[in-house]
Design an enzyme around this catalytic site. Sequence first.
Site, mmCIF file in Angstrom:
data_model
loop_
_atom_site.group_PDB
_atom_site.id
_atom_site.type_symbol
_atom_site.label_atom_id
_atom_site.label_comp_id
_atom_site.label_asym_id
_atom_site.label_seq_id
_atom_site.Cartn_x
_atom_site.Cartn_y
_atom_site.Cartn_z
ATOM 1 N N SER A 17 50.916 13.535 72.812
ATOM 2 C CA SER A 17 50.737 13.286 74.256
ATOM 3 C C SER A 17 50.637 11.811 74.621
ATOM 4 C CB SER A 17 49.492 14.003 74.808
ATOM 5 O OG SER A 17 49.554 15.356 74.512
ATOM 6 N N LEU A 18 51.306 10.942 73.879
ATOM 7 C CA LEU A 18 51.281 9.520 74.249
ATOM 8 C C LEU A 18 52.370 9.193 75.264
ATOM 9 C CD1 LEU A 18 50.603 7.694 70.856
ATOM 10 C CD2 LEU A 18 49.012 8.154 72.717
ATOM 11 N N ASP A 74 60.489 17.683 78.582
ATOM 12 C CA ASP A 74 60.927 16.277 78.547
ATOM 13 C C ASP A 74 62.366 16.121 79.039
ATOM 14 O OD1 ASP A 74 58.744 14.743 77.870
ATOM 15 O OD2 ASP A 74 58.995 15.037 75.714
ATOM 16 N N ASP A 151 52.918 14.971 60.474
ATOM 17 C CA ASP A 151 52.967 16.433 60.547
ATOM 18 C C ASP A 151 53.917 16.920 59.456
ATOM 19 O OD1 ASP A 151 51.523 16.140 62.844
ATOM 20 O OD2 ASP A 151 53.161 16.688 64.219
ATOM 21 N N CYS A 384 61.904 31.451 93.190
ATOM 22 C CA CYS A 384 62.093 32.543 92.238
ATOM 23 C C CYS A 384 61.084 33.672 92.497
ATOM 24 C CB CYS A 384 62.050 32.013 90.808
ATOM 25 S SG CYS A 384 63.044 33.035 89.701
ATOM 26 N N GLN A 388 60.774 36.171 95.711
ATOM 27 C CA GLN A 388 60.669 37.625 95.611
ATOM 28 C C GLN A 388 59.412 38.113 96.330
ATOM 29 O OE1 GLN A 388 60.993 38.403 91.368
ATOM 30 N NE2 GLN A 388 63.146 37.772 91.297
ATOM 31 N N HIS A 510 66.058 27.705 91.047
ATOM 32 C CA HIS A 510 65.018 26.677 90.866
ATOM 33 C C HIS A 510 65.548 25.312 91.326
ATOM 34 C CE1 HIS A 510 62.183 29.033 88.307
ATOM 35 N NE2 HIS A 510 63.281 29.751 88.148
ATOM 36 N N GLU A 512 63.942 22.733 91.912
ATOM 37 C CA GLU A 512 63.159 21.641 91.315
ATOM 38 C C GLU A 512 63.841 21.016 90.099
ATOM 39 O OE1 GLU A 512 62.407 24.834 91.252
ATOM 40 O OE2 GLU A 512 61.349 25.462 89.436
HETATM 41 N N1 GLN Z 1 59.696 37.343 87.172
HETATM 42 C C1 GLN Z 1 60.784 37.178 88.071
HETATM 43 C C2 GLN Z 1 62.106 37.633 87.468
HETATM 44 O O1 GLN Z 1 62.240 37.715 86.276
HETATM 45 C C3 GLN Z 1 60.887 35.751 88.556
HETATM 46 C C4 GLN Z 1 61.185 34.761 87.469
HETATM 47 C C5 GLN Z 1 60.835 33.351 87.847
HETATM 48 O O2 GLN Z 1 60.052 33.108 88.765
HETATM 49 N N2 GLN Z 1 61.379 32.389 87.133
HETATM 50 O O3 GLN Z 1 63.041 37.874 88.187
#
Ligand code: GLN
Length: 537
Positions: A17-18, A74, A151, A384, A388, A510, A512
Amino acid sequence: MASSTKYIFVTGGVTSSLGKGIVASSLANLLQARGFSVTIQKFDPYINIDPGTLNPYEHGECYVTDDGAETDLDLGHYERFLNRPTSQANNVTTGRIYQHVIDKERRGDYLGKTVQVIPHITDEIKRRMQMLGQSGEYEIVITEIGGTVGDIEALPYIESVRQLRWELGRNCVSIHLTLVPFLKATGELKTKPTQHSVKMLQESGVQPDILVCRSEHSLSDEIKRKLALFCNVTPDSVIESLDAKTIYEVPQLLLAQNMDEVVLNKLGLPTTGSPDMGRWSDFLNRLVNPTSTVEIGLIGKYVELKDSYKSISEALIHAGAENHSKVEIRWIHSEDLTPSNASKALAGLHGVLVAPGFGSRGFEGKIEAVRIAREDGIPFLGICFGMQASVIEYARHVLHLPEANSSEVDPTTKHPVIDLMEEQKKVTEKGGTMRLGACDCNLTEGSLSRGLYGRSSIAERHRHRFEFNNAYLADLEAAGMIAAGINPETGLVEIVEIPSHPWFVGVQFHPEYKSTVANPHPLFVAFVAAAMTHKTH
Ligand code: GLN
């Protein structure tokens, strides 16, 4: 081409964790800003084939690439710092290496030979270490070795670095990241852990060229000289890495010590000119000098380990900077939310983000968070599982189907408004079997998303097994929740919106994962802007 590719290896010592990933990303950023084409890859010494099967509590977020690889978080930093996509080839685990070698052994490729760690495992590691370099796309390949020197499981990787240094000669540089702790009682910085860590590396035959020392206090010239003397490096190759206000400041902190030049000199590459950090500095200026603040609630079930939502929190930082606004995150555990306390828990928020997730634990809390955001007109972004949840909430409270649910949470539900995808029904294996990676999506004319993306067709990354059940689409649309994004091949609903709400967007993908410093994601930018508007109303 292969012979001219330069390789930089980054190992870590003393403790984990550096921030090897941030140092690798920051160095890559500086080299890229000098015009070199750079990529970063990570070698992880665990036996899992990929981190997709790991609990986020164990390993933080699982990052997904365009080509559908489930990878170490990462890689998210690599993309955010370099604004270039990574792929399956950028993340390799011991599990993957062994799987490949064992498959070859079964095929008879080594017939008659004893298959051993050296040379067979190390050869496969070396082959993969040079794969991106040999593609001809990159002048410089930075390889981060996961774990800590010493390690047991890291040994084959260190041995591979030793062999490659021998084979590549001047085309190779080794950077060792260590910790220089400060002893409060005596008021001193201590170099011994670094000396020991470098010794351990030397015992494996690897002499680091550059030391990057994490420290809470600046290293004096005397300390640098001492480290240089004991560790066989030149004093200008001892780079300090002080705790930064933000990870995005690290490239500049390394630049101030000419780390890019030190590295280029050792690689025999030209050091004329200086890195063009103009855009990066603009971003940093906006980030550290915000003119307003907004508070976004992040509702998830892994909030104790914030790394579980790394890409989301970074995307919010990018979007905040774009809006000259500081985004404060209120981390809310979905398991704590009930119909009676949700309103209080979410009080004062300017935006609500319901996070991805799996399984039933805490799911009802996510639905409560959606309800508050919808009813109170708070800007809402559902990702996601969060998307839902927003469909289920709408079906329950607006369509009046109180039993509406996802068949993931209640397999016997009467109204599976979210249901297992057709192609998933025959899947039994767990690793790498979800709907993964970039998929196309057509945006509905006139929708909020269509305006925000400024295009009619996009590609975003996925990681899920369940989907919007189109049997309920007509009823949901008639009741005011529309499909704003549809997969052109399958007809899957990828985005839902509520046009009568100030800002309500649920996405099956996603976003993000694709937000970078150079390219903050349009949905996050608009979500933060909507939160700012909500604050002033
Ligand atoms: N669990 C939900 C699915 O499999 C949503 C997955 C998620 O949020 N990445 O569809």
